[in-house]
Design an enzyme around this catalytic site. Structure first.
Site, PDB file in Angstrom:
ATOM      1  N   ASP A  15       9.511  -4.703  -0.489  1.00 37.99           N
ATOM      2  CA  ASP A  15       8.656  -5.769  -1.029  1.00 37.99           C
ATOM      3  C   ASP A  15       9.246  -7.113  -0.610  1.00 37.99           C
ATOM      4  O   ASP A  15       9.685  -7.917  -1.445  1.00 37.99           O
ATOM      5  CB  ASP A  15       8.551  -5.617  -2.550  1.00 37.99           C
ATOM      6  CG  ASP A  15       7.940  -4.264  -2.921  1.00 37.99           C
ATOM      7  OD1 ASP A  15       6.931  -3.886  -2.283  1.00 37.99           O
ATOM      8  OD2 ASP A  15       8.478  -3.579  -3.796  1.00 37.99           O
ATOM      9  N   LYS A  36       8.892   2.308   2.012  1.00 38.73           N
ATOM     10  CA  LYS A  36       7.570   2.139   1.373  1.00 38.73           C
ATOM     11  C   LYS A  36       7.065   0.736   1.678  1.00 38.73           C
ATOM     12  O   LYS A  36       7.753  -0.249   1.423  1.00 38.73           O
ATOM     13  CB  LYS A  36       7.655   2.326  -0.137  1.00 38.73           C
ATOM     14  CG  LYS A  36       6.284   2.152  -0.810  1.00 38.73           C
ATOM     15  CD  LYS A  36       6.318   2.523  -2.276  1.00 38.73           C
ATOM     16  CE  LYS A  36       6.566   1.348  -3.176  1.00 38.73           C
ATOM     17  NZ  LYS A  36       5.405   0.435  -3.322  1.00 38.73           N
ATOM     18  N   ASP A  63       1.581   2.354   0.687  1.00 41.17           N
ATOM     19  CA  ASP A  63       1.115   2.398  -0.707  1.00 41.17           C
ATOM     20  C   ASP A  63      -0.010   1.394  -0.904  1.00 41.17           C
ATOM     21  O   ASP A  63       0.210   0.295  -1.410  1.00 41.17           O
ATOM     22  CB  ASP A  63       2.323   2.088  -1.610  1.00 41.17           C
ATOM     23  CG  ASP A  63       1.996   2.216  -3.081  1.00 41.17           C
ATOM     24  OD1 ASP A  63       0.984   2.859  -3.425  1.00 41.17           O
ATOM     25  OD2 ASP A  63       2.772   1.666  -3.892  1.00 41.17           O
ATOM     26  N   LYS A  65      -3.091   2.278  -2.435  1.00 40.76           N
ATOM     27  CA  LYS A  65      -3.811   2.610  -3.677  1.00 40.76           C
ATOM     28  C   LYS A  65      -5.332   2.471  -3.540  1.00 40.76           C
ATOM     29  O   LYS A  65      -5.954   1.640  -4.193  1.00 40.76           O
ATOM     30  CB  LYS A  65      -3.307   1.738  -4.832  1.00 40.76           C
ATOM     31  CG  LYS A  65      -1.831   1.951  -5.168  1.00 40.76           C
ATOM     32  CD  LYS A  65      -1.441   1.179  -6.416  1.00 40.76           C
ATOM     33  CE  LYS A  65      -0.041   1.460  -6.886  1.00 40.76           C
ATOM     34  NZ  LYS A  65       1.030   0.950  -6.019  1.00 40.76           N
ATOM     35  N   HIS A  67      -9.252   2.813  -3.914  1.00 36.24           N
ATOM     36  CA  HIS A  67     -10.167   3.029  -5.046  1.00 36.24           C
ATOM     37  C   HIS A  67     -11.504   2.400  -4.685  1.00 36.24           C
ATOM     38  O   HIS A  67     -11.701   1.192  -4.837  1.00 36.24           O
ATOM     39  CB  HIS A  67      -9.592   2.388  -6.324  1.00 36.24           C
ATOM     40  CG  HIS A  67     -10.301   2.802  -7.573  1.00 36.24           C
ATOM     41  ND1 HIS A  67      -9.860   2.464  -8.830  1.00 36.24           N
ATOM     42  CD2 HIS A  67     -11.413   3.547  -7.762  1.00 36.24           C
ATOM     43  CE1 HIS A  67     -10.665   2.976  -9.744  1.00 36.24           C
ATOM     44  NE2 HIS A  67     -11.627   3.632  -9.116  1.00 36.24           N
ATOM     45  N   ASP A  68     -12.437   3.212  -4.189  1.00 35.14           N
ATOM     46  CA  ASP A  68     -13.753   2.699  -3.778  1.00 35.14           C
ATOM     47  C   ASP A  68     -14.686   3.911  -3.717  1.00 35.14           C
ATOM     48  O   ASP A  68     -14.297   5.016  -4.114  1.00 35.14           O
ATOM     49  CB  ASP A  68     -13.616   1.999  -2.415  1.00 35.14           C
ATOM     50  CG  ASP A  68     -14.713   0.967  -2.161  1.00 35.14           C
ATOM     51  OD1 ASP A  68     -15.860   1.187  -2.631  1.00 35.14           O
ATOM     52  OD2 ASP A  68     -14.447  -0.038  -1.495  1.00 35.14           O
ATOM     53  N   ILE A  69     -15.892   3.732  -3.231  1.00 34.72           N
ATOM     54  CA  ILE A  69     -16.775   4.890  -3.096  1.00 34.72           C
ATOM     55  C   ILE A  69     -16.174   5.862  -2.073  1.00 34.72           C
ATOM     56  O   ILE A  69     -15.414   5.444  -1.183  1.00 34.72           O
ATOM     57  CB  ILE A  69     -18.214   4.478  -2.687  1.00 34.72           C
ATOM     58  CG1 ILE A  69     -18.201   3.718  -1.369  1.00 34.72           C
ATOM     59  CG2 ILE A  69     -18.880   3.669  -3.798  1.00 34.72           C
ATOM     60  CD1 ILE A  69     -19.585   3.479  -0.798  1.00 34.72           C
ATOM     61  N   PRO A  70     -16.493   7.158  -2.202  1.00 37.58           N
ATOM     62  CA  PRO A  70     -15.841   8.147  -1.328  1.00 37.58           C
ATOM     63  C   PRO A  70     -15.941   7.832   0.166  1.00 37.58           C
ATOM     64  O   PRO A  70     -14.962   8.005   0.906  1.00 37.58           O
ATOM     65  CB  PRO A  70     -16.566   9.448  -1.691  1.00 37.58           C
ATOM     66  CG  PRO A  70     -16.954   9.257  -3.130  1.00 37.58           C
ATOM     67  CD  PRO A  70     -17.323   7.791  -3.246  1.00 37.58           C
ATOM     68  N   THR A 127       1.881   2.080 -14.502  1.00 39.95           N
ATOM     69  CA  THR A 127       2.915   1.891 -15.539  1.00 39.95           C
ATOM     70  C   THR A 127       2.819   0.512 -16.184  1.00 39.95           C
ATOM     71  O   THR A 127       3.445   0.267 -17.209  1.00 39.95           O
ATOM     72  CB  THR A 127       4.335   2.096 -14.971  1.00 39.95           C
ATOM     73  OG1 THR A 127       4.439   1.370 -13.757  1.00 39.95           O
ATOM     74  CG2 THR A 127       4.623   3.555 -14.736  1.00 39.95           C
ATOM     75  N   GLN A 197      11.387  -3.784 -14.372  1.00 42.90           N
ATOM     76  CA  GLN A 197      11.170  -2.373 -14.718  1.00 42.90           C
ATOM     77  C   GLN A 197      11.663  -2.143 -16.142  1.00 42.90           C
ATOM     78  O   GLN A 197      12.731  -2.623 -16.517  1.00 42.90           O
ATOM     79  CB  GLN A 197      11.941  -1.455 -13.759  1.00 42.90           C
ATOM     80  CG  GLN A 197      11.497  -1.531 -12.312  1.00 42.90           C
ATOM     81  CD  GLN A 197      10.187  -0.801 -12.046  1.00 42.90           C
ATOM     82  OE1 GLN A 197       9.511  -0.352 -12.972  1.00 42.90           O
ATOM     83  NE2 GLN A 197       9.808  -0.705 -10.789  1.00 42.90           N
ATOM     84  N   GLY A 217      13.617  -0.080  -4.724  1.00 47.82           N
ATOM     85  CA  GLY A 217      13.440  -1.320  -3.980  1.00 47.82           C
ATOM     86  C   GLY A 217      14.619  -2.241  -4.126  1.00 47.82           C
ATOM     87  O   GLY A 217      15.615  -2.141  -3.405  1.00 47.82           O
ATOM     88  N   ARG A 218      14.530  -3.154  -5.107  1.00 48.02           N
ATOM     89  CA  ARG A 218      15.493  -4.247  -5.223  1.00 48.02           C
ATOM     90  C   ARG A 218      16.948  -3.820  -5.353  1.00 48.02           C
ATOM     91  O   ARG A 218      17.814  -4.541  -4.843  1.00 48.02           O
ATOM     92  CB  ARG A 218      15.062  -5.175  -6.356  1.00 48.02           C
ATOM     93  CG  ARG A 218      13.800  -5.954  -5.973  1.00 48.02           C
ATOM     94  CD  ARG A 218      13.096  -6.527  -7.165  1.00 48.02           C
ATOM     95  NE  ARG A 218      12.495  -5.479  -7.987  1.00 48.02           N
ATOM     96  CZ  ARG A 218      11.841  -5.698  -9.117  1.00 48.02           C
ATOM     97  NH1 ARG A 218      11.723  -6.936  -9.568  1.00 48.02           N
ATOM     98  NH2 ARG A 218      11.301  -4.699  -9.787  1.00 48.02           N
TER      99      ARG A 218
HETATM  100  O1  C5P Z   1      12.290  -3.067  -6.695  1.00 50.62           O
HETATM  101  P1  C5P Z   1      11.891  -1.834  -7.446  1.00 50.62           P
HETATM  102  O2  C5P Z   1      12.886  -0.697  -7.290  1.00 50.62           O
HETATM  103  O3  C5P Z   1      11.498  -2.108  -8.870  1.00 50.62           O
HETATM  104  O4  C5P Z   1      10.585  -1.381  -6.663  1.00 50.62           O
HETATM  105  C1  C5P Z   1       9.777  -0.338  -7.116  1.00 50.62           C
HETATM  106  C2  C5P Z   1       8.602  -0.168  -6.217  1.00 50.62           C
HETATM  107  O5  C5P Z   1       7.751   0.814  -6.768  1.00 50.62           O
HETATM  108  C3  C5P Z   1       7.755  -1.425  -6.043  1.00 50.62           C
HETATM  109  O6  C5P Z   1       7.256  -1.413  -4.710  1.00 50.62           O
HETATM  110  C4  C5P Z   1       6.642  -1.241  -7.035  1.00 50.62           C
HETATM  111  O7  C5P Z   1       5.437  -1.840  -6.643  1.00 50.62           O
HETATM  112  C5  C5P Z   1       6.476   0.268  -7.027  1.00 50.62           C
HETATM  113  N1  C5P Z   1       5.893   0.833  -8.215  1.00 50.62           N
HETATM  114  C6  C5P Z   1       6.424   0.653  -9.482  1.00 50.62           C
HETATM  115  N2  C5P Z   1       5.827   1.242 -10.553  1.00 50.62           N
HETATM  116  C7  C5P Z   1       4.751   1.995 -10.385  1.00 50.62           C
HETATM  117  C8  C5P Z   1       4.202   2.186  -9.120  1.00 50.62           C
HETATM  118  C9  C5P Z   1       4.813   1.586  -8.048  1.00 50.62           C
HETATM  119  O8  C5P Z   1       7.438  -0.027  -9.636  1.00 50.62           O
HETATM  120  N3  C5P Z   1       4.211   2.569 -11.412  1.00 50.62           N
END
Ligand code: C5P
Length: 241
Positions: A15, A36, A63, A65, A67-70, A127, A197, A217-218
Protein backbone atom coordinates in the site's frame (compact mmCIF):
# COMPACT_ATOMS: atom_id res chain seq x y z
CA UNK A 1 6.78 -25.55 8.87
CA UNK A 2 9.32 -25.87 6.04
CA UNK A 3 11.01 -22.62 5.09
CA UNK A 4 9.92 -22.71 1.44
CA UNK A 5 6.32 -23.23 2.52
CA UNK A 6 6.56 -20.37 5.01
CA UNK A 7 7.76 -18.02 2.25
CA UNK A 8 4.84 -19.03 0.08
CA UNK A 9 2.35 -18.16 2.82
CA UNK A 10 3.26 -14.52 3.36
CA UNK A 11 1.70 -11.92 1.06
CA UNK A 12 3.32 -8.51 1.34
CA UNK A 13 0.70 -5.76 0.99
CA UNK A 14 2.17 -2.93 -1.06
CA UNK A 15 0.00 0.00 0.00
CA UNK A 16 2.65 2.42 -1.25
CA UNK A 17 3.37 4.34 -4.47
CA UNK A 18 4.98 2.84 -7.56
CA UNK A 19 8.49 4.02 -6.74
CA UNK A 20 8.43 2.53 -3.26
CA UNK A 21 6.69 -0.62 -4.52
CA UNK A 22 9.52 -1.23 -6.99
CA UNK A 23 12.14 -0.45 -4.33
CA UNK A 24 10.51 -3.07 -2.15
CA UNK A 25 10.50 -5.48 -5.09
CA UNK A 26 14.28 -5.13 -5.34
CA UNK A 27 14.68 -5.59 -1.59
CA UNK A 28 12.38 -8.62 -1.32
CA UNK A 29 13.11 -10.39 -4.65
CA UNK A 30 14.36 -13.92 -4.07
CA UNK A 31 12.98 -13.86 -0.51
CA UNK A 32 9.26 -13.08 -0.70
CA UNK A 33 7.05 -14.97 -3.15
CA UNK A 34 3.82 -12.96 -3.01
CA UNK A 35 2.86 -9.31 -3.12
CA UNK A 36 -0.62 -7.85 -2.75
CA UNK A 37 -1.55 -4.93 -4.97
CA UNK A 38 -4.68 -3.06 -3.92
CA UNK A 39 -6.96 -0.56 -5.56
CA UNK A 40 -4.92 2.54 -4.72
CA UNK A 41 -1.78 1.36 -6.48
CA UNK A 42 -3.60 -0.45 -9.30
CA UNK A 43 -5.91 2.44 -10.20
CA UNK A 44 -2.91 4.76 -10.32
CA UNK A 45 -0.65 2.49 -12.35
CA UNK A 46 -2.80 -0.07 -14.18
CA UNK A 47 -1.75 -3.49 -15.49
CA UNK A 48 1.90 -2.44 -15.87
CA UNK A 49 2.38 -2.59 -12.11
CA UNK A 50 1.25 -6.23 -12.06
CA UNK A 51 3.56 -7.06 -14.96
CA UNK A 52 6.47 -5.32 -13.22
CA UNK A 53 6.12 -7.70 -10.30
CA UNK A 54 5.55 -10.76 -12.45
CA UNK A 55 8.72 -9.96 -14.41
CA UNK A 56 10.61 -9.87 -11.10
CA UNK A 57 9.37 -13.35 -10.25
CA UNK A 58 6.63 -12.53 -7.74
CA UNK A 59 3.15 -13.99 -7.55
CA UNK A 60 0.57 -11.23 -7.45
CA UNK A 61 -2.57 -11.02 -5.35
CA UNK A 62 -4.58 -8.33 -7.15
CA UNK A 63 -7.13 -7.21 -4.57
CA UNK A 64 -9.74 -5.27 -6.57
CA UNK A 65 -12.85 -6.65 -4.81
CA UNK A 66 -15.22 -6.95 -7.77
CA UNK A 67 -18.91 -6.22 -7.18
CA UNK A 68 -21.13 -5.54 -10.21
CA UNK A 69 -23.54 -7.38 -12.48
CA UNK A 70 -22.23 -10.83 -13.50
CA UNK A 71 -21.43 -9.81 -17.08
CA UNK A 72 -19.22 -6.95 -15.90
CA UNK A 73 -17.55 -9.03 -13.18
CA UNK A 74 -16.78 -11.79 -15.65
CA UNK A 75 -15.02 -9.26 -17.87
CA UNK A 76 -13.27 -7.64 -14.91
CA UNK A 77 -11.93 -10.98 -13.71
CA UNK A 78 -10.87 -11.91 -17.25
CA UNK A 79 -9.01 -8.61 -17.70
CA UNK A 80 -7.46 -8.73 -14.22
CA UNK A 81 -6.30 -12.32 -14.68
CA UNK A 82 -4.89 -11.46 -18.12
CA UNK A 83 -2.45 -9.04 -16.44
CA UNK A 84 -0.80 -12.14 -14.98
CA UNK A 85 -2.32 -11.79 -11.51
CA UNK A 86 -2.45 -15.08 -9.60
CA UNK A 87 -5.19 -14.28 -7.08
CA UNK A 88 -8.29 -12.07 -7.34
CA UNK A 89 -11.03 -10.97 -4.94
CA UNK A 90 -14.78 -10.64 -5.37
CA UNK A 91 -17.49 -9.58 -2.91
CA UNK A 92 -19.68 -12.45 -1.69
CA UNK A 93 -22.52 -9.95 -1.38
CA UNK A 94 -22.90 -9.96 -5.17
CA UNK A 95 -24.53 -13.43 -4.84
CA UNK A 96 -24.09 -16.71 -6.69
CA UNK A 97 -24.23 -15.75 -10.37
CA UNK A 98 -21.75 -12.93 -9.82
CA UNK A 99 -19.36 -15.21 -7.91
CA UNK A 100 -19.58 -17.85 -10.63
CA UNK A 101 -19.00 -15.17 -13.26
CA UNK A 102 -15.76 -14.09 -11.56
CA UNK A 103 -14.49 -17.67 -11.65
CA UNK A 104 -15.55 -18.00 -15.28
CA UNK A 105 -13.65 -14.82 -16.21
CA UNK A 106 -10.50 -16.17 -14.56
CA UNK A 107 -10.89 -19.43 -16.48
CA UNK A 108 -11.35 -17.58 -19.76
CA UNK A 109 -8.13 -15.65 -19.21
CA UNK A 110 -6.21 -18.86 -18.52
CA UNK A 111 -7.57 -20.38 -21.73
CA UNK A 112 -6.66 -17.29 -23.75
CA UNK A 113 -3.26 -16.59 -22.20
CA UNK A 114 -2.13 -20.07 -21.15
CA UNK A 115 -0.74 -20.72 -17.71
CA UNK A 116 -2.50 -21.46 -14.49
CA UNK A 117 -5.96 -20.10 -13.74
CA UNK A 118 -5.97 -17.19 -11.32
CA UNK A 119 -7.56 -18.19 -8.01
CA UNK A 120 -10.64 -16.28 -6.93
CA UNK A 121 -11.43 -15.68 -3.27
CA UNK A 122 -14.42 -13.95 -1.73
CA UNK A 123 -14.78 -11.10 0.69
CA UNK A 124 -17.48 -12.00 3.22
CA UNK A 125 -18.08 -9.14 5.68
CA UNK A 126 -15.56 -6.30 5.51
CA UNK A 127 -13.71 -6.07 8.80
CA UNK A 128 -14.54 -2.37 8.85
CA UNK A 129 -18.20 -3.35 9.39
CA UNK A 130 -19.68 -4.14 12.79
CA UNK A 131 -23.18 -5.26 13.81
CA UNK A 132 -24.71 -1.73 13.66
CA UNK A 133 -23.21 -1.23 10.19
CA UNK A 134 -24.73 -4.52 9.03
CA UNK A 135 -28.08 -3.57 10.58
CA UNK A 136 -27.94 -0.27 8.70
CA UNK A 137 -27.97 -2.15 5.40
CA UNK A 138 -30.73 -4.53 6.51
CA UNK A 139 -28.69 -7.50 7.79
CA UNK A 140 -30.16 -8.28 11.19
CA UNK A 141 -28.47 -11.52 12.29
CA UNK A 142 -25.08 -11.99 13.94
CA UNK A 143 -22.05 -10.95 11.93
CA UNK A 144 -20.52 -14.43 12.12
CA UNK A 145 -23.66 -15.95 10.57
CA UNK A 146 -23.55 -13.49 7.71
CA UNK A 147 -19.87 -14.23 7.10
CA UNK A 148 -20.53 -18.00 7.14
CA UNK A 149 -23.50 -17.67 4.78
CA UNK A 150 -21.47 -15.65 2.29
CA UNK A 151 -18.49 -18.03 2.55
CA UNK A 152 -20.71 -21.04 1.82
CA UNK A 153 -22.26 -19.20 -1.11
CA UNK A 154 -18.79 -18.41 -2.44
CA UNK A 155 -17.72 -22.06 -2.07
CA UNK A 156 -20.86 -23.33 -3.79
CA UNK A 157 -20.24 -21.04 -6.76
CA UNK A 158 -16.72 -22.16 -7.50
CA UNK A 159 -14.46 -19.76 -5.64
CA UNK A 160 -11.24 -21.01 -4.10
CA UNK A 161 -11.69 -19.54 -0.62
CA UNK A 162 -12.15 -16.38 1.37
CA UNK A 163 -10.44 -13.39 2.91
CA UNK A 164 -11.17 -13.17 6.63
CA UNK A 165 -9.72 -11.98 9.91
CA UNK A 166 -7.58 -14.40 11.92
CA UNK A 167 -10.46 -14.57 14.42
CA UNK A 168 -12.72 -16.08 11.76
CA UNK A 169 -10.10 -18.39 10.25
CA UNK A 170 -10.94 -21.43 12.36
CA UNK A 171 -14.66 -21.30 11.59
CA UNK A 172 -13.91 -20.74 7.91
CA UNK A 173 -11.52 -23.71 7.81
CA UNK A 174 -14.20 -25.94 9.33
CA UNK A 175 -16.80 -24.68 6.91
CA UNK A 176 -14.73 -24.71 3.72
CA UNK A 177 -12.49 -27.74 4.23
CA UNK A 178 -8.78 -28.33 4.03
CA UNK A 179 -8.20 -27.25 0.43
CA UNK A 180 -9.72 -23.77 0.74
CA UNK A 181 -7.58 -20.65 0.47
CA UNK A 182 -8.07 -18.73 3.70
CA UNK A 183 -6.24 -15.44 3.46
CA UNK A 184 -6.00 -13.33 6.61
CA UNK A 185 -4.94 -9.70 6.98
CA UNK A 186 -4.66 -8.19 10.45
CA UNK A 187 -1.42 -10.06 11.09
CA UNK A 188 1.07 -8.47 13.45
CA UNK A 189 4.29 -10.03 14.71
CA UNK A 190 4.51 -9.73 18.51
CA UNK A 191 5.47 -6.19 19.43
CA UNK A 192 4.65 -4.65 16.02
CA UNK A 193 2.58 -1.46 15.82
CA UNK A 194 -1.12 -2.16 15.28
CA UNK A 195 -1.75 0.86 13.03
CA UNK A 196 -5.48 0.89 12.31
CA UNK A 197 -5.88 -2.88 12.74
CA UNK A 198 -7.82 -3.92 15.82
CA UNK A 199 -8.50 -7.66 15.57
CA UNK A 200 -4.99 -8.98 15.11
CA UNK A 201 -3.07 -12.23 15.53
CA UNK A 202 0.59 -13.17 15.30
CA UNK A 203 1.65 -14.97 12.11
CA UNK A 204 1.96 -18.37 13.80
CA UNK A 205 -1.39 -17.95 15.58
CA UNK A 206 -3.15 -17.07 12.32
CA UNK A 207 -1.74 -20.19 10.65
CA UNK A 208 -2.65 -22.32 13.68
CA UNK A 209 -6.20 -20.98 13.45
CA UNK A 210 -6.49 -22.22 9.87
CA UNK A 211 -5.16 -19.49 7.61
CA UNK A 212 -3.43 -20.69 4.45
CA UNK A 213 -1.90 -17.27 3.69
CA UNK A 214 -1.14 -14.13 5.68
CA UNK A 215 -1.38 -10.58 4.35
CA UNK A 216 1.22 -8.41 6.04
CA UNK A 217 1.75 -4.82 5.02
CA UNK A 218 3.15 -2.09 7.24
CA UNK A 219 5.10 -4.36 9.62
CA UNK A 220 7.24 -5.13 6.54
CA UNK A 221 6.87 -2.13 4.21
CA UNK A 222 7.24 0.41 7.02
CA UNK A 223 10.17 -1.29 8.73
CA UNK A 224 13.63 0.26 8.69
CA UNK A 225 14.82 -3.05 7.27
CA UNK A 226 11.92 -4.61 5.32
CA UNK A 227 13.88 -7.73 4.43
CA UNK A 228 14.78 -8.40 8.08
CA UNK A 229 11.13 -7.86 9.04
CA UNK A 230 10.01 -10.31 6.34
CA UNK A 231 12.63 -12.87 7.33
CA UNK A 232 11.61 -12.58 10.99
CA UNK A 233 8.09 -13.66 10.04
CA UNK A 234 9.47 -16.55 7.97
CA UNK A 235 11.53 -17.53 11.01
CA UNK A 236 8.49 -17.39 13.28
CA UNK A 237 6.50 -19.65 10.95
CA UNK A 238 9.36 -22.13 10.61
CA UNK A 239 9.76 -22.25 14.38
CA UNK A 240 6.17 -22.10 15.62
CA UNK A 241 3.71 -23.02 12.87
O1 C5P B 1 -0.46 -2.79 6.68
P1 C5P B 1 -1.37 -3.92 7.06
O2 C5P B 1 -0.61 -5.18 7.46
O3 C5P B 1 -2.44 -3.52 8.04
O4 C5P B 1 -2.08 -4.26 5.68
C1 C5P B 1 -3.13 -5.17 5.60
C2 C5P B 1 -3.63 -5.25 4.19
O5 C5P B 1 -4.76 -6.09 4.17
C3 C5P B 1 -4.07 -3.91 3.61
O6 C5P B 1 -3.75 -3.94 2.22
C4 C5P B 1 -5.55 -3.90 3.82
O7 C5P B 1 -6.25 -3.18 2.84
C5 C5P B 1 -5.89 -5.38 3.69
N1 C5P B 1 -7.09 -5.80 4.35
C6 C5P B 1 -7.33 -5.61 5.70
N2 C5P B 1 -8.48 -6.06 6.26
C7 C5P B 1 -9.38 -6.69 5.51
C8 C5P B 1 -9.16 -6.88 4.15
C9 C5P B 1 -7.99 -6.42 3.60
O8 C5P B 1 -6.48 -5.05 6.40
N3 C5P B 1 -10.46 -7.13 6.06
Amino acid sequence: MLEALARDRIMVALDVDRTRALELADILAGHARWVKIGMTLYYAEGPSIVRAFKERGFKVFLDLKFHDIPHQVRGAARSAAATGADLLTVHGLGAGPMLAAACEGAREAAEACGGERARVIAITVLTSMDAPALASIGVAGPLADEAARLAALARDNGTDGVVCSPQEAQAMRQLLGEDAWIVTPGVRPAGAALGDQSRVATPAAAIAAGASHLVVGRPITGADDPLAAFEAIVGELVRDA
